[in-house]
Design a protein around this motif. Sequence first.
Motif, mmCIF file in Angstrom:
data_model
loop_
_atom_site.group_PDB
_atom_site.id
_atom_site.type_symbol
_atom_site.label_atom_id
_atom_site.label_comp_id
_atom_site.label_asym_id
_atom_site.label_seq_id
_atom_site.Cartn_x
_atom_site.Cartn_y
_atom_site.Cartn_z
ATOM 1 N N GLY A 235 20.380 -30.068 69.731
ATOM 2 C CA GLY A 235 20.759 -29.527 68.420
ATOM 3 C C GLY A 235 21.582 -30.442 67.469
ATOM 4 O O GLY A 235 21.712 -30.865 66.520
ATOM 5 N N LEU A 236 22.386 -31.365 68.316
ATOM 6 C CA LEU A 236 23.358 -32.151 67.714
ATOM 7 C C LEU A 236 22.571 -33.191 66.996
ATOM 8 O O LEU A 236 22.948 -33.496 65.928
ATOM 9 N N PRO A 237 21.773 -34.068 67.602
ATOM 10 C CA PRO A 237 21.090 -35.003 66.734
ATOM 11 C C PRO A 237 20.050 -34.180 65.444
ATOM 12 O O PRO A 237 20.080 -34.848 64.397
ATOM 13 N N GLY A 238 19.547 -33.111 65.732
ATOM 14 C CA GLY A 238 19.104 -32.298 64.788
ATOM 15 C C GLY A 238 20.207 -32.007 63.552
ATOM 16 O O GLY A 238 19.810 -31.915 62.479
ATOM 17 N N GLY A 239 21.121 -31.683 64.140
ATOM 18 C CA GLY A 239 22.334 -31.267 63.147
ATOM 19 C C GLY A 239 22.796 -32.381 62.255
ATOM 20 O O GLY A 239 23.035 -32.424 61.103
ATOM 21 N N LEU A 240 22.858 -33.735 62.843
ATOM 22 C CA LEU A 240 22.990 -35.075 62.200
ATOM 23 C C LEU A 240 22.015 -35.338 61.377
ATOM 24 O O LEU A 240 22.402 -35.857 60.412
ATOM 25 N N THR A 241 20.780 -35.021 61.801
ATOM 26 C CA THR A 241 19.690 -35.164 60.828
ATOM 27 C C THR A 241 19.879 -34.465 59.303
ATOM 28 O O THR A 241 19.634 -35.045 58.443
ATOM 29 N N PHE A 242 20.106 -33.339 59.650
ATOM 30 C CA PHE A 242 20.622 -32.282 58.455
ATOM 31 C C PHE A 242 21.872 -32.927 57.736
ATOM 32 O O PHE A 242 21.767 -32.861 56.599
ATOM 33 N N PHE A 243 22.835 -33.444 58.529
ATOM 34 C CA PHE A 243 24.089 -33.862 57.742
ATOM 35 C C PHE A 243 23.814 -34.817 56.773
ATOM 36 O O PHE A 243 24.431 -35.169 56.029
ATOM 37 N N PHE A 244 23.029 -35.916 57.546
ATOM 38 C CA PHE A 244 22.825 -37.208 56.778
ATOM 39 C C PHE A 244 22.506 -37.033 55.344
ATOM 40 O O PHE A 244 22.627 -37.505 54.234
ATOM 41 N N GLU A 245 21.299 -35.897 55.203
ATOM 42 C CA GLU A 245 20.812 -35.605 53.998
ATOM 43 C C GLU A 245 21.850 -34.888 53.037
ATOM 44 O O GLU A 245 22.165 -35.376 51.805
ATOM 45 N N ILE A 246 22.430 -33.923 53.664
ATOM 46 C CA ILE A 246 23.309 -33.063 52.806
ATOM 47 C C ILE A 246 24.773 -34.055 52.533
ATOM 48 O O ILE A 246 25.157 -33.973 51.328
ATOM 49 N N ALA A 247 24.921 -34.830 53.309
ATOM 50 C CA ALA A 247 26.167 -35.775 53.046
ATOM 51 C C ALA A 247 25.866 -36.760 51.827
ATOM 52 O O ALA A 247 26.553 -37.108 50.936
ATOM 53 N N GLY A 370 11.214 -30.597 60.273
ATOM 54 C CA GLY A 370 10.830 -29.184 61.098
ATOM 55 C C GLY A 370 9.789 -29.394 61.988
ATOM 56 O O GLY A 370 9.757 -29.019 63.094
ATOM 57 N N THR A 371 8.805 -29.935 61.581
ATOM 58 C CA THR A 371 7.778 -30.035 62.686
ATOM 59 C C THR A 371 7.925 -31.045 63.697
ATOM 60 O O THR A 371 7.485 -30.949 64.846
ATOM 61 N N LEU A 372 8.963 -32.118 63.508
ATOM 62 C CA LEU A 372 9.125 -32.842 64.651
ATOM 63 C C LEU A 372 10.338 -32.100 65.715
ATOM 64 O O LEU A 372 10.380 -32.290 66.853
ATOM 65 N N ARG A 373 10.662 -31.355 64.830
ATOM 66 C CA ARG A 373 11.809 -30.429 65.697
ATOM 67 C C ARG A 373 11.133 -29.499 66.761
ATOM 68 O O ARG A 373 11.392 -29.193 67.762
ATOM 69 N N GLY A 374 9.885 -29.088 66.214
ATOM 70 C CA GLY A 374 8.959 -28.164 66.933
ATOM 71 C C GLY A 374 8.321 -29.072 68.230
ATOM 72 O O GLY A 374 8.185 -28.462 69.138
ATOM 73 N N LEU A 375 8.501 -30.452 68.064
ATOM 74 C CA LEU A 375 8.014 -31.287 69.088
ATOM 75 C C LEU A 375 9.111 -31.568 70.092
ATOM 76 O O LEU A 375 8.881 -32.550 70.817
ATOM 77 N N SER A 376 10.447 -31.369 69.818
ATOM 78 C CA SER A 376 11.626 -31.774 70.262
ATOM 79 C C SER A 376 11.921 -33.085 70.126
ATOM 80 O O SER A 376 12.728 -33.857 70.919
ATOM 81 N N ASP A 377 11.315 -33.635 69.222
ATOM 82 C CA ASP A 377 11.652 -35.120 68.589
ATOM 83 C C ASP A 377 12.683 -34.996 67.780
ATOM 84 O O ASP A 377 12.680 -34.774 66.564
ATOM 85 N N VAL A 378 14.060 -35.528 68.102
ATOM 86 C CA VAL A 378 15.173 -35.048 67.161
ATOM 87 C C VAL A 378 15.872 -36.631 66.926
ATOM 88 O O VAL A 378 16.536 -36.772 65.940
ATOM 89 N N ASN A 379 15.788 -37.334 67.906
ATOM 90 C CA ASN A 379 16.542 -38.617 67.957
ATOM 91 C C ASN A 379 16.081 -39.637 66.645
ATOM 92 O O ASN A 379 16.802 -40.229 66.006
ATOM 93 N N VAL A 380 14.875 -39.772 66.612
ATOM 94 C CA VAL A 380 14.212 -40.954 65.842
ATOM 95 C C VAL A 380 14.305 -40.420 64.408
ATOM 96 O O VAL A 380 14.687 -41.057 63.645
ATOM 97 N N PRO A 381 14.178 -39.100 64.157
ATOM 98 C CA PRO A 381 14.333 -38.564 62.661
ATOM 99 C C PRO A 381 15.742 -38.753 62.448
ATOM 100 O O PRO A 381 16.049 -38.882 61.206
ATOM 101 N N THR A 382 16.895 -38.765 63.041
ATOM 102 C CA THR A 382 18.161 -38.902 62.792
ATOM 103 C C THR A 382 18.426 -40.251 62.391
ATOM 104 O O THR A 382 18.930 -40.605 61.438
ATOM 105 N N TRP A 383 17.873 -41.371 63.020
ATOM 106 C CA TRP A 383 17.655 -42.637 62.602
ATOM 107 C C TRP A 383 17.157 -42.831 61.278
ATOM 108 O O TRP A 383 17.692 -43.709 60.434
ATOM 109 N N ILE A 384 15.964 -42.450 61.029
ATOM 110 C CA ILE A 384 15.192 -42.357 59.918
ATOM 111 C C ILE A 384 16.151 -41.895 58.457
ATOM 112 O O ILE A 384 16.310 -42.484 57.630
#
Length: 452
Positions: A235-247, A370-384
Amino acid sequence: MADTLRLSVPIVIAQLGVVLMGVTDNLFVGRLLGAVPLGAAGLANSLSFLVSSIGIGGLSVIAAMVSRAAGQGNEQGINQLFRASLRVALLFSLVFGGLSAIVGLNFHWFGQTPEVTQMGREFTLILSVSTLPLLLFTATRQLADGLRQPRVTMTITMLALAINALFNYLLITGYGPFPELGLNGSALATLISRIFMAVAMLAYVYRSHRFRPFLQAAYAHLPTKTQVTEIMRLGLPGGLTFFFEIAAFSIASVMVGWLGAAELGAHQIALNMASTTYMIATGISTAGAIRVGNAVGLGDRLRVRQAGLAAFVLATAFMTVCALVFFTANDYLVGLYIKDNPTVAGMAASLVIVAGFFQLSDGIQVVGIGTLRGLSDVNVPTWITLFAYWVLSLPVGYLLAFTFEMKAVGVWLGLLIGLTTAAIFLTIRFFRLANRYRVTASDPVVAPATVS
């Protein structure tokens, strides 16, 4: 495609209801109080949501985890995930509600006019209290969405929207026995509606027969420490992904505020429209995450790819229609927010045109997450997203706005560049993983294979 559409529609309506609360606030504030309070409320909403976005994004991984457990027939695991999600929501509420209060107390950090600073400070402090019910509602809806019962969330959200509109009018104007609170009345209306959402959602889940198999008393003694850790890990990497866009959008609001109160009001009008279409796209993204997570639980690699592709196609079609509306009806849409201020209306209409251009990118990038979250892939999207929004979007926006004197339009062009970059890389990432994905139905949480 049809399954994704059926699942998406009630989620989209629920997401639309959430964002329409902000639209409702802005409509009442803009028409009853004017452009400066509108700018203050919009900026305060942006900053408050920015602080809580890590918690909201962090909890959003749970729906895919619940869907995966459902695909495995694991009722006990679903119960543990739900109880763990409530614990995480309480923890996030303490942290992010406190941070929101700090932001409110130090609103002068953002270099706005004295009038905007004073109004924004009080508005943000009221919103900080609403962080707890907001995150409890978010955590509880993950259970319903993950079990493919999104109509529950949809109904409660639409009722909350009506409550929010009613109390906006009563508390801003002081109708009947209600005090006239002006701008702060709008913030209190948001707080009241969020409390209703949390209480109604929890009451329904615990009383409905649909959720009874997953909330059996026999499961109550089972530990949730492993699930709490897993939610935090994903969740935290996923939350940071959301944060970077909202920020990026929140900092963009701050930069536009440096140009003046009129520019900030115009920016908030256009941003409100773009946020509406974005939240609808997040509904499609959530449906995609749920279907991908369920396919992982079933151990079906082909279904993983098909579920993701359906979400991308739906988002592309929807956002294309939205772009056409923004291009052709920008003046009319702006007129819904403000009257008797042609300067602000003209600037807002120009920004809506730019928003039309990034509709497609915005929809694709959120579905990619969202689709990457379904794959439990959260770290790379955060960096992107960090690269797209903070290395590209904000610096380019600042350069265009202040060095090349394009003002608010320059800030929005920077946002367009960041969203397009994120959309390209997240889409590539998903299809590379989906094509190489190896799933095992017995795994409680399946991690994607490493892709070089």
